[in-house]
Design an enzyme around this catalytic site. Structure first.
Site, PDB file in Angstrom:
ATOM      1  N   LYS A  59      48.825  27.401  44.247  1.00  0.00           N
ATOM      2  CA  LYS A  59      47.905  27.344  45.702  1.00  0.00           C
ATOM      3  C   LYS A  59      47.767  26.384  46.594  1.00  0.00           C
ATOM      4  O   LYS A  59      47.665  25.378  45.560  1.00  0.00           O
ATOM      5  CB  LYS A  59      46.619  27.859  45.397  1.00  0.00           C
ATOM      6  N   SER A 134      41.269  34.513  49.483  1.00  0.00           N
ATOM      7  CA  SER A 134      42.564  33.292  50.339  1.00  0.00           C
ATOM      8  C   SER A 134      43.116  32.756  49.173  1.00  0.00           C
ATOM      9  O   SER A 134      44.423  32.289  49.954  1.00  0.00           O
ATOM     10  CB  SER A 134      41.393  32.090  50.319  1.00  0.00           C
ATOM     11  N   SER A 158      39.122  35.078  45.136  1.00  0.00           N
ATOM     12  CA  SER A 158      39.794  34.008  45.657  1.00  0.00           C
ATOM     13  C   SER A 158      41.212  34.684  45.051  1.00  0.00           C
ATOM     14  O   SER A 158      41.980  34.385  45.326  1.00  0.00           O
ATOM     15  CB  SER A 158      39.965  32.830  45.901  1.00  0.00           C
TER      16      SER A 158
END
Ligand code: GLN
Length: 453
Positions: A59, A134, A158
């Site tokens: 990420k 996310s 997330s």
């Protein structure tokens, strides 16, 4: 099999799928191929890491030395960190190969990856739907077979929610188990780096690599690490499962409820027992989380001032305008919304009514879990009340988006570990089963997930 082949295969898969999926923000192809060659050149007698040659994605809020780390924000579009996050150092030591950095909601604020400043990641199962967020890019990349492993971050769901939406396995470890050093902070008391993989076993290997005490993170806890893979015994006989009635109530889709019940029946057949329990303060979780996480975010994001990192407005004529213009031009709407909410909640005169109240609610939520864990080994429920949202379905209605985090947020507030594993489909979209454990008892969480899987 050669590492160069494995890594080339990963880029080939990305080449074939990523124009549709858009999971990656930046690819690390040249470096990755070079690393792969070095790994292939090792002799049989050379030491090889636990993740030798395995393609991994990160990420884009996990910093990588010399390689762009954007947090999917225009603010950090060209930011090249001076050092690696601790988890990245550990992956390097384990001989994993970094394939690239993955798309996300800007600064990890969101549940759909639609708040990215750059691109819209799509759900690999149906590209009319969001991958969740996310860590949407990280989950979509694993689901689309682009990489074996991803690391994401989970502040309020997330990792688990995009894992559920994309039909993969995602773990949020106990707060303090994995170092946050080098994770760009959103809400420091809630953020945790975690693991996204296809199988529970892969997940356990990956956690083993990244977990452990780090003197660079003051909240990192010094505990002896168990052998996570060894805990995958397949045995759940006598295990006691608590099923919170609040997690199967109003607002949860019937199809989701049905597959959770089926999963519980499966575990029952394997010898586990389950009973309904209550986490009575769950109803305060969303409000408490959005006040606390926004408060912390408003402080953490103060560092992006146009001077120290990233974007600087070219038009400013004095220092105040420099701050104002740089932040106004580079932050997206959701990030601004959180900064304003957090600044308001922390301001004198409102602090007691909002921030302090939210902290008090957080304590009650944590105690709810402690009470249930006195009698039960794990807590099970859905990861999300629904399957993946249609693109555009919630992004313009923040409150709607926030309330759907109801099943993941309490776990972060309590600091406990939880995993999402696939447990079925509804109209072609995956459903996630959430297994929540006692603090630092990832072993039991994995054991149940693996037995069920
Ligand atoms: N959806 C939640 C939020 O928008 C959780 C985000 C996260 O875990 N990073 O804050």
């Amino acid at each position: 099999i050669q590492v160069t082949d494995l890594v080339a295969e990963s880029y080939k898969q990305i080449g074939e799928t990523d124009s549709k999926i858009q999971a990656f923000v930046n690819l690390n192809e040249e470096n990755a191929m070079e690393t792969a060659k070095k790994l292939d050149a090792k002799n049989d007698s050379d030491k090889k890491g636990a993740l030798f040659g395995l393609p991994i994605g990160l990420k884009d809020n996990i910093i990588t030395k010399g390689f762009t780390t954007t947090c999917a924000s225009k603010m950090l579009e060209n930011f090249r960190p001076l050092h690696d996050a601790t988890v990245v150092e550990k992956l390097n030591e384990a001989d994993a190969v970094l394939i690239g950095k993955q798309n996300m909601d800007e600064f990890a604020m969101g549940s759909t990856t639609e708040n990215s400043g750059f691109k819209q990641t799509k759900n690999p199962w149906n590209t009319d739907y969001v991958p969740g967020g996310s860590s949407g890019g990280s989950a979509a990349a694993v689901a689309a077979g682009q990489v074996y492993f991803s690391l994401g971050s989970d502040t309020g769901g997330s990792i688990r929610q995009p894992a559920a939406f994309c039909g993969v396995v995602g773990l949020k470890p106990t707060y303090g188990l994995v170092s946050r050093f080098g994770l760009v902070a959103f809400a420091s008391s809630l953020d945790q780096i975690g693991t996204i993989t296809k199988s529970v076993e892969d997940n356990a290997y990956l956690l083993q690599t990244i977990a452990g005490h780090d003197k660079c993170d003051a909240t990192s806890v010094d505990v002896d690490l168990p052998n996570y893979v060894a805990s995958l015994t397949g045995d759940v006989k006598g295990l006691k499962i608590g099923v919170p009635k609040e997690y199967l109530g109003e607002g949860v889709d019937e199809a989701v409820k049905a597959s959770i019940k089926e999963a519980l029946e499966t575990l029952e057949k394997m010898g586990a027992v389950w009973e309904e329990v209550s986490l009575p303060h769950s109803k305060y979780a969303v409000a408490s989380y959005y006040l606390l996480s926004s408060s912390e975010a408003s402080a953490n994001l103060a560092r992006f001032d146009g001077v120290r990192y990233g974007y600087r407005s070219p038009n400013a004529k004095n220092l105040n305008d420099l701050y104002l213009d740089s932040r106004s031009e580079a932050f997206g709407d959701e990030v601004k919304r959180r900064i304003m909410l957090g600044t308001f909640a922390l301001s004198s005169g409102y602090y007691d009514a909002y921030y302090k109240k939210a902290q008090q609610a957080r304590t009650l939520i944590k105690e709810d879990f402690e009470n249930v864990f006195e009698k039960y080994d794990v807590i099970i429920g859905p990861t999300s009340p629904t399957t993946a949202y249609k693109l555009g379905e919630v992004v313009d209605d923040p409150l709607k988006m926030y309330t759907r985090d109801i099943l993941t947020i309490p776990v972060n507030l309590a600091g406990v570990p939880a995993i999402s594993v696939p447990c079925g489909f509804s109209e072609g979209l995956p459903i996630g089963l959430q297994i929540i454990g006692k603090p630092f008892d990832e072993q039991t969480v994995y054991r149940v997930a693996h037995a069920y899987e």
